[in-house]
Write a protein that holds these residues in place. Structure first.
Motif, mmCIF file in Angstrom:
data_model
loop_
_atom_site.group_PDB
_atom_site.id
_atom_site.type_symbol
_atom_site.label_atom_id
_atom_site.label_comp_id
_atom_site.label_asym_id
_atom_site.label_seq_id
_atom_site.Cartn_x
_atom_site.Cartn_y
_atom_site.Cartn_z
ATOM 1 N N ASP A 289 0.717 -1.144 -0.095
ATOM 2 C CA ASP A 289 -0.055 0.087 -0.011
ATOM 3 C C ASP A 289 0.833 1.308 0.140
ATOM 4 O OD1 ASP A 289 -1.852 2.135 0.656
ATOM 5 O OD2 ASP A 289 -3.206 0.543 1.286
ATOM 6 N N THR A 290 0.971 1.874 -1.141
ATOM 7 C CA THR A 290 1.921 3.006 -1.277
ATOM 8 C C THR A 290 1.348 4.209 -0.659
ATOM 9 O OG1 THR A 290 0.859 3.369 -3.476
ATOM 10 C CG2 THR A 290 2.890 2.321 -3.461
ATOM 11 N N ARG A 291 0.042 4.305 -0.664
ATOM 12 C CA ARG A 291 -0.516 5.630 0.203
ATOM 13 C C ARG A 291 -0.200 5.420 1.374
ATOM 14 N NH1 ARG A 291 -6.592 4.919 -1.721
ATOM 15 N NH2 ARG A 291 -6.285 2.730 -1.169
ATOM 16 N N ILE A 292 -0.347 4.241 2.400
ATOM 17 C CA ILE A 292 -0.077 4.142 3.617
ATOM 18 C C ILE A 292 1.280 4.470 3.938
ATOM 19 C CG2 ILE A 292 -0.228 2.745 5.809
ATOM 20 C CD1 ILE A 292 -2.863 1.473 4.734
ATOM 21 N N ALA A 293 2.240 3.843 2.957
ATOM 22 C CA ALA A 293 3.718 4.115 3.133
ATOM 23 C C ALA A 293 3.937 5.569 3.225
ATOM 24 C CB ALA A 293 4.427 3.519 2.091
ATOM 25 N N GLY A 294 3.000 6.314 2.447
ATOM 26 C CA GLY A 294 3.473 7.810 2.409
ATOM 27 C C GLY A 294 2.985 8.424 3.511
ATOM 28 N N ARG A 295 1.618 7.796 3.893
ATOM 29 C CA ARG A 295 1.002 8.566 5.058
ATOM 30 C C ARG A 295 1.807 8.456 6.558
ATOM 31 N NH1 ARG A 295 -4.686 6.033 3.912
ATOM 32 N NH2 ARG A 295 -5.165 7.142 1.930
ATOM 33 N N VAL A 296 2.331 7.229 6.549
ATOM 34 C CA VAL A 296 3.194 7.120 8.133
ATOM 35 C C VAL A 296 4.433 7.249 7.848
ATOM 36 C CG1 VAL A 296 1.611 5.093 8.383
ATOM 37 C CG2 VAL A 296 3.497 4.665 7.291
ATOM 38 N N GLY A 297 5.165 7.788 6.784
ATOM 39 C CA GLY A 297 6.535 8.200 6.611
ATOM 40 C C GLY A 297 7.525 6.915 6.641
ATOM 41 N N ALA A 298 6.965 5.869 5.847
ATOM 42 C CA ALA A 298 7.798 4.685 5.875
ATOM 43 C C ALA A 298 9.139 5.115 4.904
ATOM 44 C CB ALA A 298 7.042 3.394 5.241
ATOM 45 N N ASP A 299 10.251 4.202 5.208
ATOM 46 C CA ASP A 299 11.271 4.188 4.255
ATOM 47 C C ASP A 299 11.109 3.584 2.798
ATOM 48 O OD1 ASP A 299 13.359 5.440 6.460
ATOM 49 O OD2 ASP A 299 12.382 3.789 7.326
ATOM 50 N N GLY A 300 10.245 2.655 2.803
ATOM 51 C CA GLY A 300 10.273 2.006 1.746
ATOM 52 C C GLY A 300 8.816 1.290 1.450
ATOM 53 N N ILE A 301 8.404 0.599 0.422
ATOM 54 C CA ILE A 301 7.542 -0.269 -0.099
ATOM 55 C C ILE A 301 7.728 -1.631 -0.591
ATOM 56 C CG2 ILE A 301 5.825 1.643 -0.435
ATOM 57 C CD1 ILE A 301 6.428 1.474 -3.251
ATOM 58 N N HIS A 302 7.190 -2.552 -0.172
ATOM 59 C CA HIS A 302 7.362 -4.031 -0.669
ATOM 60 C C HIS A 302 5.856 -4.158 -1.385
ATOM 61 C CE1 HIS A 302 8.588 -8.228 -0.285
ATOM 62 N NE2 HIS A 302 7.331 -8.434 -0.442
ATOM 63 N N LEU A 303 6.373 -4.728 -2.770
ATOM 64 C CA LEU A 303 5.300 -4.943 -3.603
ATOM 65 C C LEU A 303 5.112 -6.517 -4.163
ATOM 66 C CD1 LEU A 303 4.996 -1.524 -5.553
ATOM 67 C CD2 LEU A 303 3.683 -2.163 -3.754
ATOM 68 N N GLU A 304 4.150 -7.036 -4.139
ATOM 69 C CA GLU A 304 3.856 -8.447 -5.042
ATOM 70 C C GLU A 304 2.968 -8.173 -5.867
ATOM 71 O OE1 GLU A 304 3.398 -11.661 -2.192
ATOM 72 O OE2 GLU A 304 5.159 -11.271 -1.249
ATOM 73 N N THR A 305 3.427 -7.824 -7.107
ATOM 74 C CA THR A 305 2.538 -7.638 -8.153
ATOM 75 C C THR A 305 3.150 -7.855 -9.406
ATOM 76 O OG1 THR A 305 1.229 -5.498 -9.071
ATOM 77 C CG2 THR A 305 3.354 -5.155 -8.383
ATOM 78 N N ARG A 306 2.529 -7.453 -10.667
ATOM 79 C CA ARG A 306 2.751 -7.739 -11.938
ATOM 80 C C ARG A 306 4.167 -6.876 -12.381
ATOM 81 N NH1 ARG A 306 -2.607 -6.950 -12.909
ATOM 82 N NH2 ARG A 306 -2.154 -5.342 -14.003
ATOM 83 N N LYS A 307 4.723 -7.215 -13.321
ATOM 84 C CA LYS A 307 6.006 -6.550 -13.884
ATOM 85 C C LYS A 307 5.632 -4.912 -14.118
ATOM 86 C CE LYS A 307 9.514 -6.631 -17.466
ATOM 87 N NZ LYS A 307 9.809 -7.532 -18.803
ATOM 88 N N ASP A 308 4.538 -4.808 -14.804
ATOM 89 C CA ASP A 308 4.421 -3.560 -15.528
ATOM 90 C C ASP A 308 3.849 -2.391 -14.259
ATOM 91 O OD1 ASP A 308 1.987 -4.966 -14.821
ATOM 92 O OD2 ASP A 308 0.847 -3.943 -16.518
ATOM 93 N N GLU A 309 3.299 -3.028 -13.110
ATOM 94 C CA GLU A 309 3.034 -2.206 -11.823
ATOM 95 C C GLU A 309 4.068 -1.935 -11.031
ATOM 96 O OE1 GLU A 309 -0.346 -4.414 -10.344
ATOM 97 O OE2 GLU A 309 -1.613 -3.697 -11.495
#
Length: 218
Positions: A75-95
């Motif tokens: 969840d990139t929105r939550i990552a931004g809201r809470v001031g995280a250092d990074g995002i971990h994604l399990e998604t398709r190559k294009d995304e």
């Protein structure tokens, strides 16, 4: 996590358990941090958006105050809201490519979900900051999954992008992961399982890695 460890060997990445409140997990995370070197903490998605954010916000602050990079999953929105250092994604190559183009340089962007070499190479084409071999919550056996060890060993031998390999429920499993040449070993139940002392577990993990993890080449 794009740089080699300042310790010049495999380091520990923690994964927050899915079934604990922030009030219970926060002190346990601090205990783990007191045990020795921890590179980062991945916070898997949980519940609805509001409950996930309520959990992530205080945990990110605790991790960062302890010198641990906090990475929010899915969840990139939550990552931004809470001031995280990074995002971990399990998604398709294009995304994943869209995410790396948008966020890299601002946030750590990690990729998970690869179960074959072809999957991993496809995701690797987007140049994430790391690739993760394993599935959250599947460290329920003492030893790491053989497939994850095999993928980690192959990846570490041919690709420069760092990799994280999921360990097992026994803290001694860090030795098998380190032997693959992986940059990081991910631990959850071995540190935060029922009856485990997080501080002692991290101290032991680092002691094992200090003694058996092969040094990285400069």
């Amino acid at each position: 996590m794009t740089d080699r460890s300042p310790l010049n060997r495999c380091r520990v990445v923690l994964i927050a358990p899915a079934d604990e409140s922030a009030e219970r997990f926060g002190p346990r995370l601090l205990e783990a941090a007191a045990g020795g070197d921890v590179a980062s903490l991945i916070i898997p998605a949980r519940g609805d958006e509001a409950s996930f954010q309520d959990f992530a916000e205080p945990i990110v602050r605790i991790a960062q105050a302890a010198g641990i990079a906090a990475i929010v999953a899915d969840d990139t929105r939550i990552a931004g809201r809470v001031g995280a250092d990074g995002i971990h994604l399990e998604t398709r190559k294009d995304e994943l490519r869209q995410a790396t183009e948008r966020w890299q340089g601002k946030l750590i962007v990690g990729a998970g979900g690869a179960t074959t070499r072809d999957d991993a190479l496809e995701l690797g084409e987007t140049q994430p900051d790391y690739i993760f071999f394993g599935r959250f919550g599947f460290d329920n056996k003492p030893e790491p999954h053989r497939r994850n060890l095999s993928l980690g060993s192959w990846w570490a031998g041919v690709v420069q992008i760092p990799c994280i390999v999921l360990g097992g429920s026994d803290i001694a499993s860090v030795e098998a992961v380190a032997a693959t040449g992986a940059d990081f070993v991910a631990l959850s139940s071995a540190v935060f399982g029922e009856g485990v002392d997080p501080r002692s577990a991290i101290a032991r993990a680092n002691d094992i890695l200090d003694n058996v993890a092969p040094p990285f080449e400069d």
